[in-house]
Design a protein around this motif. Structure first.
Motif, PDB file in Angstrom:
ATOM      1  N   PHE A  40     -43.763 -18.804 -37.864  1.00  0.00           N
ATOM      2  CA  PHE A  40     -43.839 -20.306 -37.705  1.00  0.00           C
ATOM      3  C   PHE A  40     -42.643 -20.974 -37.415  1.00  0.00           C
ATOM      4  N   LEU A  41     -42.316 -21.633 -36.340  1.00  0.00           N
ATOM      5  CA  LEU A  41     -40.908 -22.230 -36.086  1.00  0.00           C
ATOM      6  C   LEU A  41     -41.251 -23.364 -35.518  1.00  0.00           C
ATOM      7  N   TYR A  42     -40.527 -24.308 -35.925  1.00  0.00           N
ATOM      8  CA  TYR A  42     -40.904 -25.745 -35.542  1.00  0.00           C
ATOM      9  C   TYR A  42     -39.245 -26.724 -35.604  1.00  0.00           C
ATOM     10  N   LEU A  43     -39.113 -27.351 -34.473  1.00  0.00           N
ATOM     11  CA  LEU A  43     -37.892 -28.100 -34.567  1.00  0.00           C
ATOM     12  C   LEU A  43     -38.456 -29.688 -34.376  1.00  0.00           C
ATOM     13  N   LEU A  44     -38.177 -30.429 -35.390  1.00  0.00           N
ATOM     14  CA  LEU A  44     -38.213 -31.969 -35.499  1.00  0.00           C
ATOM     15  C   LEU A  44     -37.346 -32.735 -34.878  1.00  0.00           C
ATOM     16  N   ASP A  45     -37.634 -33.870 -33.956  1.00  0.00           N
ATOM     17  CA  ASP A  45     -36.588 -34.478 -33.443  1.00  0.00           C
ATOM     18  C   ASP A  45     -36.401 -35.827 -33.895  1.00  0.00           C
ATOM     19  N   ILE A  46     -35.598 -35.817 -34.882  1.00  0.00           N
ATOM     20  CA  ILE A  46     -35.244 -36.998 -35.569  1.00  0.00           C
ATOM     21  C   ILE A  46     -33.892 -37.805 -35.039  1.00  0.00           C
ATOM     22  N   LEU A  47     -34.225 -39.165 -34.761  1.00  0.00           N
ATOM     23  CA  LEU A  47     -33.178 -39.986 -34.249  1.00  0.00           C
ATOM     24  C   LEU A  47     -31.828 -40.231 -35.150  1.00  0.00           C
ATOM     25  N   HIS A  48     -30.793 -40.481 -34.821  1.00  0.00           N
ATOM     26  CA  HIS A  48     -29.605 -40.683 -35.564  1.00  0.00           C
ATOM     27  C   HIS A  48     -29.591 -42.315 -35.977  1.00  0.00           C
ATOM     28  N   LYS A  49     -30.629 -43.002 -36.214  1.00  0.00           N
ATOM     29  CA  LYS A  49     -30.622 -44.334 -36.389  1.00  0.00           C
ATOM     30  C   LYS A  49     -31.740 -44.781 -37.389  1.00  0.00           C
ATOM     31  N   GLN A  50     -31.653 -45.821 -38.295  1.00  0.00           N
ATOM     32  CA  GLN A  50     -32.701 -46.222 -39.059  1.00  0.00           C
ATOM     33  C   GLN A  50     -33.546 -47.252 -38.767  1.00  0.00           C
ATOM     34  N   GLU A  51     -33.339 -47.538 -37.258  1.00  0.00           N
ATOM     35  CA  GLU A  51     -34.167 -48.938 -36.959  1.00  0.00           C
ATOM     36  C   GLU A  51     -35.510 -48.701 -36.843  1.00  0.00           C
ATOM     37  N   ALA A  52     -36.230 -49.555 -36.562  1.00  0.00           N
ATOM     38  CA  ALA A  52     -37.848 -49.519 -36.198  1.00  0.00           C
ATOM     39  C   ALA A  52     -38.163 -48.627 -35.272  1.00  0.00           C
ATOM     40  N   CYS A  53     -37.400 -48.641 -33.953  1.00  0.00           N
ATOM     41  CA  CYS A  53     -37.797 -47.463 -33.011  1.00  0.00           C
ATOM     42  C   CYS A  53     -37.721 -46.126 -33.409  1.00  0.00           C
ATOM     43  N   SER A  54     -36.669 -45.957 -34.315  1.00  0.00           N
ATOM     44  CA  SER A  54     -36.663 -44.529 -35.016  1.00  0.00           C
ATOM     45  C   SER A  54     -37.560 -44.326 -35.802  1.00  0.00           C
ATOM     46  N   VAL A  55     -38.020 -45.306 -36.745  1.00  0.00           N
ATOM     47  CA  VAL A  55     -39.008 -45.176 -37.600  1.00  0.00           C
ATOM     48  C   VAL A  55     -40.282 -44.543 -37.078  1.00  0.00           C
ATOM     49  N   VAL A  94     -34.460 -29.335 -38.188  1.00  0.00           N
ATOM     50  CA  VAL A  94     -34.318 -30.714 -37.596  1.00  0.00           C
ATOM     51  C   VAL A  94     -33.201 -30.652 -36.876  1.00  0.00           C
ATOM     52  N   ASN A  95     -33.219 -31.341 -35.677  1.00  0.00           N
ATOM     53  CA  ASN A  95     -32.090 -31.293 -34.741  1.00  0.00           C
ATOM     54  C   ASN A  95     -30.791 -32.216 -35.140  1.00  0.00           C
ATOM     55  N   CYS A  96     -30.352 -31.550 -36.223  1.00  0.00           N
ATOM     56  CA  CYS A  96     -28.988 -32.085 -36.875  1.00  0.00           C
ATOM     57  C   CYS A  96     -28.031 -32.291 -35.723  1.00  0.00           C
ATOM     58  N   CYS A  97     -27.567 -31.215 -35.033  1.00  0.00           N
ATOM     59  CA  CYS A  97     -26.646 -31.152 -33.989  1.00  0.00           C
ATOM     60  C   CYS A  97     -27.001 -29.969 -33.078  1.00  0.00           C
ATOM     61  N   ASP A  98     -26.030 -29.950 -32.186  1.00  0.00           N
ATOM     62  CA  ASP A  98     -26.222 -28.936 -31.037  1.00  0.00           C
ATOM     63  C   ASP A  98     -26.328 -27.416 -31.728  1.00  0.00           C
ATOM     64  N   THR A  99     -25.894 -27.118 -32.642  1.00  0.00           N
ATOM     65  CA  THR A  99     -25.710 -25.893 -33.255  1.00  0.00           C
ATOM     66  C   THR A  99     -27.301 -25.391 -33.603  1.00  0.00           C
ATOM     67  N   ILE A 100     -27.965 -26.488 -34.390  1.00  0.00           N
ATOM     68  CA  ILE A 100     -29.258 -26.213 -34.668  1.00  0.00           C
ATOM     69  C   ILE A 100     -30.351 -26.155 -33.501  1.00  0.00           C
ATOM     70  N   ARG A 101     -30.082 -27.045 -32.413  1.00  0.00           N
ATOM     71  CA  ARG A 101     -30.859 -26.746 -31.282  1.00  0.00           C
ATOM     72  C   ARG A 101     -30.603 -25.623 -30.621  1.00  0.00           C
ATOM     73  N   SER A 102     -29.514 -24.840 -30.658  1.00  0.00           N
ATOM     74  CA  SER A 102     -29.253 -23.513 -30.234  1.00  0.00           C
ATOM     75  C   SER A 102     -29.999 -22.578 -30.716  1.00  0.00           C
ATOM     76  N   ALA A 103     -29.738 -22.801 -32.309  1.00  0.00           N
ATOM     77  CA  ALA A 103     -30.534 -21.849 -33.049  1.00  0.00           C
ATOM     78  C   ALA A 103     -31.978 -21.729 -32.943  1.00  0.00           C
ATOM     79  N   TYR A 104     -32.739 -22.907 -32.722  1.00  0.00           N
ATOM     80  CA  TYR A 104     -33.851 -23.069 -32.514  1.00  0.00           C
ATOM     81  C   TYR A 104     -34.289 -22.266 -31.330  1.00  0.00           C
ATOM     82  N   ASP A 105     -33.417 -22.409 -30.043  1.00  0.00           N
ATOM     83  CA  ASP A 105     -33.977 -21.897 -28.685  1.00  0.00           C
ATOM     84  C   ASP A 105     -33.790 -20.256 -28.883  1.00  0.00           C
ATOM     85  N   ILE A 106     -32.510 -19.748 -29.760  1.00  0.00           N
ATOM     86  CA  ILE A 106     -32.693 -18.466 -29.928  1.00  0.00           C
ATOM     87  C   ILE A 106     -33.587 -17.713 -30.608  1.00  0.00           C
ATOM     88  N   LEU A 107     -34.060 -18.415 -31.638  1.00  0.00           N
ATOM     89  CA  LEU A 107     -35.025 -17.893 -32.491  1.00  0.00           C
ATOM     90  C   LEU A 107     -36.444 -17.914 -31.752  1.00  0.00           C
TER      91      LEU A 107
END
Length: 548
Positions: free
Chosen positions: A87-102, A66-79
């Motif tokens: 199997f390698l997958y990166l989920l893009d989850i927003l930092h809010k709990q609003e309707a658009c995030s859901v 999950v794209n917790c931070c830039d570090t995990i994004r970097s780890a995903y790109d490297i791997l």
């Protein structure tokens, strides 16, 4: 069956389980980052490096991030670039709990389900999906909570070993609690409600609104908090800074780099924190009549110190010997010499308490107590007015703030580097080709104010060599070294909220130049007792007296 690993509490493990996956939190803590350092930037935090290391070592074949931070994004790109995972997958989850995030998270979940189902060759099993939800049981009774950045089992097991109360791992990824969504016939509607439940759990520090995290430390039975941060990670450093001033229970901060290398260094901090919850020192006089003698053994990296007390707490013997190659052998030699000095045999000892870094390997003791607690105990005995202790030992520096009764109110340590320690001064004396006794006084006659800027002992050594080559005067160079040590001590003093009067202990207390430099930095005189170096052993002997 292969395991699908994850690293984040927002990973939809229930969905992966419903698609035939067997999920587990990636809890690896390598000895080093030798593999990840070959492909990742050296400043990547230990969290990301540990993920890369596990994958590069072949311990992980399926990974959902999950794209917790830039570090995990970097780890995903490297791997992804390395291409060694099935199997390698990166989920893009927003930092809010609003309707658009859901809505966005719902789409991410559906895309993951399609990709993971195709990889596994399975279809969604609704019964397995709902069966995967678990409700963690809240702690009952007094406990210690571990909060902050994700703490692996290798380090949490150390917390469990050292704490006198049950420990709860409530760090990031370990405090996952996803509510069960409503049963919906339409898969998209079900994923929308699931997304709402994922985002609605107790937030991590990455979320925009993380005020609900107060529930972590507003828990009935909470007696203390161990707060864990990772090097090069700011998310949880911010929360710790806020908790320092508002938490009503004792708080200890520990920092790790994601490897197992700092485990034993952290043990001393955890032991000292744990001792604040235990009735190790029975307050006041006991109903027992005191007989015999009581020994304290302080096994340090440079010297082993022994103090023997009689039943009235009078010092019968005190010995300081080089530790040598083996802590247990050095301790026995020092104890034998102290017994001979006092005219006693080992049978005359009612109780013995060990302290110092070698305390765990000394077989002579009835109990072990950390040097932090022992220095506080010894300092209070020598001068009950003391409120802060500065202890510069062979391999670390400590500043300990005392309660009026001599117990530890708070402490900070510098044990990640030799800079500012007795070992640092010993190495610099060797470079300058002078004895430690000479180094203690030669800097007092300085004329030119020289700054030793390097924080690292190795680099400082090179800086000193350069100053010698420039024909700088020896007193000026030594004064610069004294100022460097004093600056580090003053910084620790401020961090712990040091109060007057202040006592200096440890072997470096005999260094007049360093003591004068610390006094200058603090703007106050230091109390230095003739037995300051024996403070740890004295405190241990006092604990032995209370055991008797």
């Amino acid at each position: 069956m292969s395991i699908t690993y994850h690293v984040c509490k927002y990973t939809p493990v229930e969905l992966l389980t419903a698609l035939g996956g067997q999920c587990a939190l990636l809890d690896e803590a390598p000895e080093s980052f030798d593999l990840s350092d070959q492909v990742a930037h050296p400043n990547l935090c230990g969290f990301g490096k540990s993920v890369i290391q596990a994958a590069m070592a072949g311990q992980v074949k399926e990974l959902v991030l999950v794209n917790c931070c830039d570090t995990i994004r970097s780890a995903y790109d490297i791997l992804q670039d390395q291409g060694n995972l099935d199997f390698l997958y990166l989920l893009d989850i927003l930092h809010k709990q609003e309707a658009c995030s859901v809505e966005h998270t719902r789409d991410q979940l559906m895309a993951l389900a399609e990709a993971y189902g195709a990889y596994k060759g399975t279809t969604f099993d609704k019964e397995a999906f709902f069966a995967a939800f678990q409700t963690p049981q809240p702690p009952s009774g007094p406990h210690i909570a571990v909060l902050g950045a994700k703490m692996g089992q290798h380090l949490f097991s150390l917390v469990q070993e050292t704490m006198p109360l049950p420990a709860l791992n409530a760090t990031c990824a370990n405090n996952r609690n996803v509510a069960r969504p409503e049963d919906k016939e339409d898969f998209a509607d079900l994923m929308a409600d699931y997304a709402r439940c994922l985002l609605g759990q107790l937030p991590c520090m990455r979320m925009t609104d993380n005020t609900a995290r107060r529930a972590l430390y507003n828990t009935p039975g909470l007696e203390g908090v161990v707060y864990h941060t990772l090097q090069f990670c700011d998310y949880y450093g911010f929360e710790y800074a806020a908790l320092r001033n508002q938490l009503p229970v004792p708080l200890l901060k520990i920092e790790s780099d994601g490897t197992t290398q700092s485990r034993e260094q952290l043990r001393t901090r955890l032991d000292a924190f744990a001792e604040g919850f235990m009735d190790l020192a029975r307050k006041g006089e006991t109903s027992m009549e005191k007989h015999g003698c009581y020994a304290g053994i302080d096994s340090g990296s440079a010297t082993t110190d022994v103090v023997i007390l009689d039943k009235d707490k009078n010092i019968l013997a005190k010995v300081i010997l080089p530790t040598g190659a083996g802590a247990s052998n050095g301790a026995q030699r020092a104890l034998d010499q102290a017994l001979q000095q006092a005219g006693l045999t080992q049978a005359d000892l009612t109780a013995t308490v060990t302290t110092g870094y070698g305390r765990g390997v000394i077989g002579a003791g009835d109990k072990s107590v950390t040097e932090i607690t022992c220095h506080a105990k010894g300092a209070h005995f020598l001068n009950p007015a003391i409120r802060t202790v500065i202890d510069i030992g062979g391999q670390d520096s400590k500043v300990i703030r005392l309660e009026p009764d001599g117990s530890v109110a708070n402490f900070v340590m510098n044990d990640k580097c030799a800079a500012g320690t007795g070992r640092f001064l010993e190495m610099m004396a060797r470079t300058l080709e002078i004895s430690l006794e000479e180094m203690s006084t030669v800097g007092l006659t300085w004329k030119e104010d020289i700054t030793i800027s390097s924080m690292c002992t190795v680099f400082a050594d090179s800086e000193v060599v350069s100053l010698v080559a420039q024909n700088k005067a020896l007193p000026d160079i030594v004064h610069g070294l004294n100022q460097s040590v004093a600056a580090r001590c003053a910084a620790l003093f401020r961090r712990v909220g040091g109060e007057n009067p202040c006592m200096m202990t440890g072997g470096v207390s005999r260094n007049r130049g360093v003591a004068a430099a610390i006094e200058e930095k603090l703007g106050q005189p230091l109390y230095i007792h003739p037995d300051a170096q024996l403070c740890g052993a004295l405190g241990a002997a006092l604990f032995a007296w209370e055991l008797g």
